[in-house]
Design an enzyme around this catalytic site. Structure first.
Site, PDB file in Angstrom:
ATOM      1  N   ASN A 117      -9.776 -14.456   2.675  1.00 36.34           N
ATOM      2  CA  ASN A 117      -8.448 -14.897   2.230  1.00 36.34           C
ATOM      3  C   ASN A 117      -8.512 -16.419   2.126  1.00 36.34           C
ATOM      4  O   ASN A 117      -8.481 -17.111   3.144  1.00 36.34           O
ATOM      5  CB  ASN A 117      -7.388 -14.449   3.252  1.00 36.34           C
ATOM      6  N   LYS A 157      -6.411 -18.414   1.013  1.00 40.74           N
ATOM      7  CA  LYS A 157      -5.099 -19.068   1.204  1.00 40.74           C
ATOM      8  C   LYS A 157      -4.892 -20.138   0.126  1.00 40.74           C
ATOM      9  O   LYS A 157      -5.380 -19.985  -1.000  1.00 40.74           O
ATOM     10  CB  LYS A 157      -4.974 -19.608   2.627  1.00 40.74           C
ATOM     11  N   HIS A 175       1.031 -10.797   4.852  1.00 44.85           N
ATOM     12  CA  HIS A 175       0.353 -11.755   5.728  1.00 44.85           C
ATOM     13  C   HIS A 175       1.402 -12.486   6.568  1.00 44.85           C
ATOM     14  O   HIS A 175       2.508 -12.762   6.090  1.00 44.85           O
ATOM     15  CB  HIS A 175      -0.460 -12.744   4.891  1.00 44.85           C
ATOM     16  N   GLU A 187       1.710 -15.440   7.280  1.00 43.61           N
ATOM     17  CA  GLU A 187       2.193 -16.694   6.663  1.00 43.61           C
ATOM     18  C   GLU A 187       3.266 -16.402   5.617  1.00 43.61           C
ATOM     19  O   GLU A 187       4.181 -17.200   5.426  1.00 43.61           O
ATOM     20  CB  GLU A 187       0.994 -17.462   6.077  1.00 43.61           C
ATOM     21  N   GLU A 222      -3.967  -8.981  12.507  1.00 41.82           N
ATOM     22  CA  GLU A 222      -4.161 -10.419  12.671  1.00 41.82           C
ATOM     23  C   GLU A 222      -3.158 -10.954  13.694  1.00 41.82           C
ATOM     24  O   GLU A 222      -1.996 -11.206  13.352  1.00 41.82           O
ATOM     25  CB  GLU A 222      -3.935 -11.136  11.334  1.00 41.82           C
ATOM     26  N   GLY A 249      -6.400 -19.427  12.614  1.00 35.42           N
ATOM     27  CA  GLY A 249      -6.658 -20.852  12.448  1.00 35.42           C
ATOM     28  C   GLY A 249      -6.691 -21.645  13.747  1.00 35.42           C
ATOM     29  O   GLY A 249      -6.663 -22.871  13.719  1.00 35.42           O
ATOM     30  N   SER A 285      -9.457 -16.273  13.273  1.00 36.57           N
ATOM     31  CA  SER A 285     -10.577 -17.051  13.815  1.00 36.57           C
ATOM     32  C   SER A 285     -11.871 -16.259  13.901  1.00 36.57           C
ATOM     33  O   SER A 285     -12.697 -16.510  14.788  1.00 36.57           O
ATOM     34  CB  SER A 285     -10.216 -17.652  15.188  1.00 36.57           C
TER      35      SER A 285
HETATM   36  P1  13P Z   1      -8.581 -17.814  10.024  1.00 38.45           P
HETATM   37  O1  13P Z   1      -9.851 -17.025   9.833  1.00 38.45           O
HETATM   38  O2  13P Z   1      -8.628 -19.158   9.402  1.00 38.45           O
HETATM   39  O3  13P Z   1      -8.125 -17.806  11.436  1.00 38.45           O
HETATM   40  O4  13P Z   1      -7.458 -17.018   9.168  1.00 38.45           O
HETATM   41  C1  13P Z   1      -7.310 -15.662   9.357  1.00 38.45           C
HETATM   42  C2  13P Z   1      -6.349 -15.161   8.342  1.00 38.45           C
HETATM   43  O5  13P Z   1      -5.165 -15.448   8.408  1.00 38.45           O
HETATM   44  C3  13P Z   1      -6.885 -14.331   7.258  1.00 38.45           C
HETATM   45  O6  13P Z   1      -5.869 -13.735   6.529  1.00 38.45           O
END
Ligand code: 13P
Length: 252
Positions: free
Chosen positions: A11, A13, A99, A101, A169, A175, A215
């Protein structure tokens, strides 16, 4: 040996410009072509505007393409949004929905996520439905409750192992460089499979891929991907570098 084929999903982002997307996709395509037969499937989910450049770069490599979101409606007055038909037309086979976010930045509820997943299914896309608890919810001992209610609320009728992937997640692991312990991840994944079975039946739940995200990186991916109910990863930061993402995939 699980019948579920490991899915290594990136992803991206809201990162990078078209030259970055092209370089990343080209680098991964070269690795895939050089590797020949692999024991995983690879999926990349670029920003919507970069889907075409990535589609060209990965053509013939076996890498799959996905959107990061889709609107629930087929078309119309939804400024800034992307329809499932547009994703499909651009070469996508997958769409991430729900997601954390998007749930936070755009106020997406389980009901909204469910409608988006249903739209993805209707277009023949695989919906990657994301769930996960916040740190406060984990600290309050509500991890299983929260993930159970997100499965109940976000997974539409008609979901099958062929059209749906679940991504667990934990919001606090995204992150941050922090992850649950391997035992905690396995516990939640097994629980999610049980909750999913209530919606799709035992046989389909047993075949549905449940990805871990938060992560995941070259260092921790081998242990995470070896867990019985972890069928792949949804990877953010470590999916933005060819070597890191490839190492994660090699750990499948
Ligand atoms: P990270 O791998 O940067 O922690 O992000 C995970 C994520 O949100 C994937 O959708």
């Amino acid at each position: 040996m699980s019948a579920r084929r490991t899915l290594i999903a990136g992803n991206w982002k809201m990162n990078g410009l078209s030259a970055d997307a092209k370089a990343l996709a080209t680098g991964l395509a070269e690795k895939m072509k050089a590797a020949g037969d692999v024991n995983f499937e690879m999926l990349v989910c670029p920003p919507a505007i970069q889907i075409p450049v990535v589609a060209t770069a990965i053509a013939g490599s076996g890498i799959q393409l996905g959107g990061q979101d889709n609107h629930a409606n087929a078309s119309g007055a939804h400024t800034g949004d992307t329809s499932v038909a547009m994703l499909k037309d651009a070469g996508c086979g997958y769409a991430i929905v729900g997601h954390s976010e998007r749930r936070t930045d755009h106020g997406e509820t389980d009901a909204v996520v469910k409608d988006k997943a249903q739209a993805a299914h209707g277009a023949g896309l695989v919906a990657v439905i994301c769930i996960g608890e916040t740190e406060a919810e984990r600290d309050a001992g509500k991890t299983l409750d929260v993930n159970g209610s997100q499965i109940a609320g976000s997974v539409p009728d008609g979901s099958t192992s062929a059209n749906t992937v679940i991504a667990y997640e934990p919001v606090w692991a995204i992150g941050t460089g922090r992850t649950p312990t391997n035992d905690e991840v396995q516990e939640v994944h097994a629980f999610i499979r049980g909750e999913l079975a209530k919606k799709v039946g035992d046989a389909e739940a047993a075949k549905t891929r449940i990805l871990y995200g938060g992560s995941m990186n070259p260092g921790n991916s081998k242990d995470l991907l070896a867990l019985a109910d972890v069928d792949g990863g949804l990877i953010g930061g470590a999916s933005l570098k060819v070597d890191d993402f490839w190492t994660v995939a090699q750990n499948a």
